[in-house]
Each structure stands twice: as structure tokens, then as C-alpha cells.
Design a protein around this motif. Structure first.
Motif, short mmCIF file in Angstrom:
data_model
loop_
_atom_site.label_atom_id
_atom_site.label_comp_id
_atom_site.label_asym_id
_atom_site.label_seq_id
_atom_site.Cartn_x
_atom_site.Cartn_y
_atom_site.Cartn_z
N SER A 40 7.68 -23.70 -8.75
CA SER A 40 8.29 -24.99 -8.39
C SER A 40 7.68 -26.12 -9.20
CB SER A 40 8.17 -25.27 -6.88
OG SER A 40 6.85 -25.65 -6.52
N PHE A 41 6.38 -26.04 -9.46
CA PHE A 41 5.70 -27.02 -10.31
C PHE A 41 6.29 -27.00 -11.73
CE2 PHE A 41 2.14 -27.80 -13.31
CZ PHE A 41 1.88 -29.13 -13.01
N VAL A 42 6.49 -25.80 -12.27
CA VAL A 42 7.09 -25.65 -13.60
C VAL A 42 8.51 -26.21 -13.60
CG1 VAL A 42 7.86 -23.97 -15.33
CG2 VAL A 42 5.62 -23.70 -14.22
N PHE A 43 9.29 -25.92 -12.54
CA PHE A 43 10.65 -26.46 -12.44
C PHE A 43 10.63 -27.98 -12.44
CE2 PHE A 43 13.81 -23.09 -10.81
CZ PHE A 43 13.26 -22.10 -11.62
N ASP A 44 9.66 -28.57 -11.74
CA ASP A 44 9.57 -30.04 -11.73
C ASP A 44 9.30 -30.59 -13.12
OD1 ASP A 44 10.09 -30.41 -9.03
OD2 ASP A 44 7.98 -30.54 -8.46
N ILE A 45 8.39 -29.96 -13.85
CA ILE A 45 8.09 -30.41 -15.21
C ILE A 45 9.33 -30.31 -16.09
CG2 ILE A 45 6.75 -29.89 -17.29
CD1 ILE A 45 4.44 -29.10 -15.38
N ILE A 46 10.04 -29.20 -15.99
CA ILE A 46 11.28 -29.05 -16.75
C ILE A 46 12.29 -30.10 -16.31
CG2 ILE A 46 13.25 -27.53 -17.23
CD1 ILE A 46 11.26 -25.16 -16.90
N GLY A 47 12.37 -30.34 -15.00
CA GLY A 47 13.29 -31.35 -14.47
C GLY A 47 13.02 -32.74 -15.01
N TYR A 48 11.74 -33.08 -15.19
CA TYR A 48 11.40 -34.39 -15.76
C TYR A 48 11.91 -34.50 -17.20
CZ TYR A 48 8.42 -36.19 -12.00
OH TYR A 48 7.95 -36.69 -10.81
N ALA A 49 11.95 -33.39 -17.92
CA ALA A 49 12.37 -33.41 -19.33
C ALA A 49 13.87 -33.17 -19.51
CB ALA A 49 11.60 -32.35 -20.10
N ALA A 50 14.54 -32.64 -18.49
CA ALA A 50 15.95 -32.26 -18.63
C ALA A 50 16.88 -33.46 -18.54
CB ALA A 50 16.32 -31.25 -17.54
N LYS A 51 18.01 -33.36 -19.20
CA LYS A 51 19.04 -34.40 -19.11
C LYS A 51 19.61 -34.44 -17.69
CE LYS A 51 20.43 -34.40 -23.91
NZ LYS A 51 21.49 -34.15 -24.88
N ASP A 52 19.78 -33.26 -17.11
CA ASP A 52 20.27 -33.16 -15.73
C ASP A 52 19.21 -32.44 -14.90
OD1 ASP A 52 21.61 -32.97 -13.34
OD2 ASP A 52 23.08 -31.50 -14.04
N PRO A 53 18.37 -33.18 -14.19
CA PRO A 53 17.29 -32.56 -13.43
C PRO A 53 17.73 -31.91 -12.11
CG PRO A 53 17.21 -34.92 -13.14
CD PRO A 53 18.30 -34.64 -14.13
N THR A 54 18.98 -32.13 -11.71
CA THR A 54 19.44 -31.64 -10.40
C THR A 54 19.20 -30.15 -10.19
OG1 THR A 54 21.06 -33.42 -10.24
CG2 THR A 54 21.41 -31.52 -8.82
#
Length: 168
Positions: A40-54
Motif C-alpha cells: 500500500s505504501f508503494v501504491f501511494d508513492i506510485i499514486g503521487y507520481a501518476a497522472k490518475d492516482p485513483t
């Protein structure tokens, strides 16, 4: 060492539900919350960098819930092992701290899930991200204590004469 020594009592399962002698279930079950919460921590980091974090935010939220469920399951077996550690020993004091840290982490991740479930998922939930970091720090310290219980104090680890069979 007598069969009634506190050390040998802590090595033996109190019930077959805890796993067979020398092969407890608790350590394998803790991989569920640890793995899902780190993911979940990794997903959050990716979400911060993603165009669509949803999708990443929703994935992190789902992983946190799976981790909470896994932690409850691991705790059941951990409590069985805990009950076999004699009171008044350094091992019991270490186990109490291990238990308290894990309980705190589960509460933090449950709050984390609720915070995320009540958000709009259009961006990574900063409060949830901070709760994840704090929870993972607690889990890391608790894991170190769990290792101390097994590798230093020998809780639910086969006795040395049993271990020696593998080296004959």
C-alpha cells in the motif's frame, strides 16, 4: 534441561491450533499484513507520481483492509504463542511490547482504512499516507522484537537437541 523448564514450555505449542512443534503458524501469517501494508505504501508513492492516482489510491485502500484482516488472523495465533511464555521473564516483557506495537499498528491501519474510505480518491490521501508510514515504523520495530523472541529467546523454536538432527 527439564521438560518443565520455562524455556521448553515456550517452545512447545499450547494447542495444535498454534502449529506443530518447531513450526508455528504465527510467523507465516504475519507476512500477510506486512506484505499488504508495504505494498500500500508503494501504491501511494506510485499514486503521487501518476497522472490518475485513483486506481492506486483504491488499491492502497484495499491492501490496507486485507492487511488488517490478515493481522487479526495472525494475532489469534500470536496470542496462543504468547500464552505459552512464562510470566515475569524477559521473553514475556518483550512479547508484551511486541503485542502492544502490533495492536497499535492494527488500530492505525484501521483508522487509515476509514480515512481513505471516506475520501474522494482523486488524489493520494496525505493523512492515510502518513498513517501508513507511522504504522510501518511500528511494524518494523515490532518485527525486530518478534525476531528477538524467536532467535534470542527461542520462543516456539525447536530445542537445540532437535535442531542438531539437521547437522548429523
Amino acid at each position: 534441561m527439564s521438560d518443565n523448564s520455562p524455556l521448553l514450555q515456550a517452545k512447545r505449542p499450547r494447542t495444535p491450533l498454534a502449529g506443530p512443534y518447531g513450526h508455528p503458524f504465527h510467523p507465516i501469517l504475519v507476512t500477510i499484513p506486512i506484505g499488504t501494508w508495504v505494498a500500500s505504501f508503494v501504491f501511494d508513492i506510485i499514486g503521487y507520481a501518476a497522472k490518475d492516482p485513483t486506481p492506486w489510491e483504491l488499491g492502497a485502500q484495499a491492501l490496507i483492509l486485507i492487511g488488517v484482516i490478515g493481522a487479526v488472523l495472525a494475532a489469534i495465533f500470536g496470542l496462543i504463542d504468547f500464552s505459552g511464555i512464562p510470566s515475569g521473564t524477559p521473553a514475556k516483557r518483550t512479547a508484551v511490547t511486541h503485542l502492544a506495537l502490533n495492536l497499535s499498528a492494527v488500530v492505525l491501519f484501521l483508522i487509515n482504512y476509514i480515512v481513505r474510505a471516506n475520501s474522494d480518491h482523486e488524489q493520494v490521501n496525505t493523512v492515510g499516507f502518513v498513517l501508513t508510514i507511522v504504522g510501518l515504523v511500528g511494524v518494523a520495530i515490532s518485527g525486530w522484537l518478534g525476531g528477538k523472541l524467536a532467535y534470542r529467546y527461542g520462543v516456539r523454536v525447536a530445542a537445540e537437541d532437535t535442531q542438531a538432527e539437521g547437522y548429523r
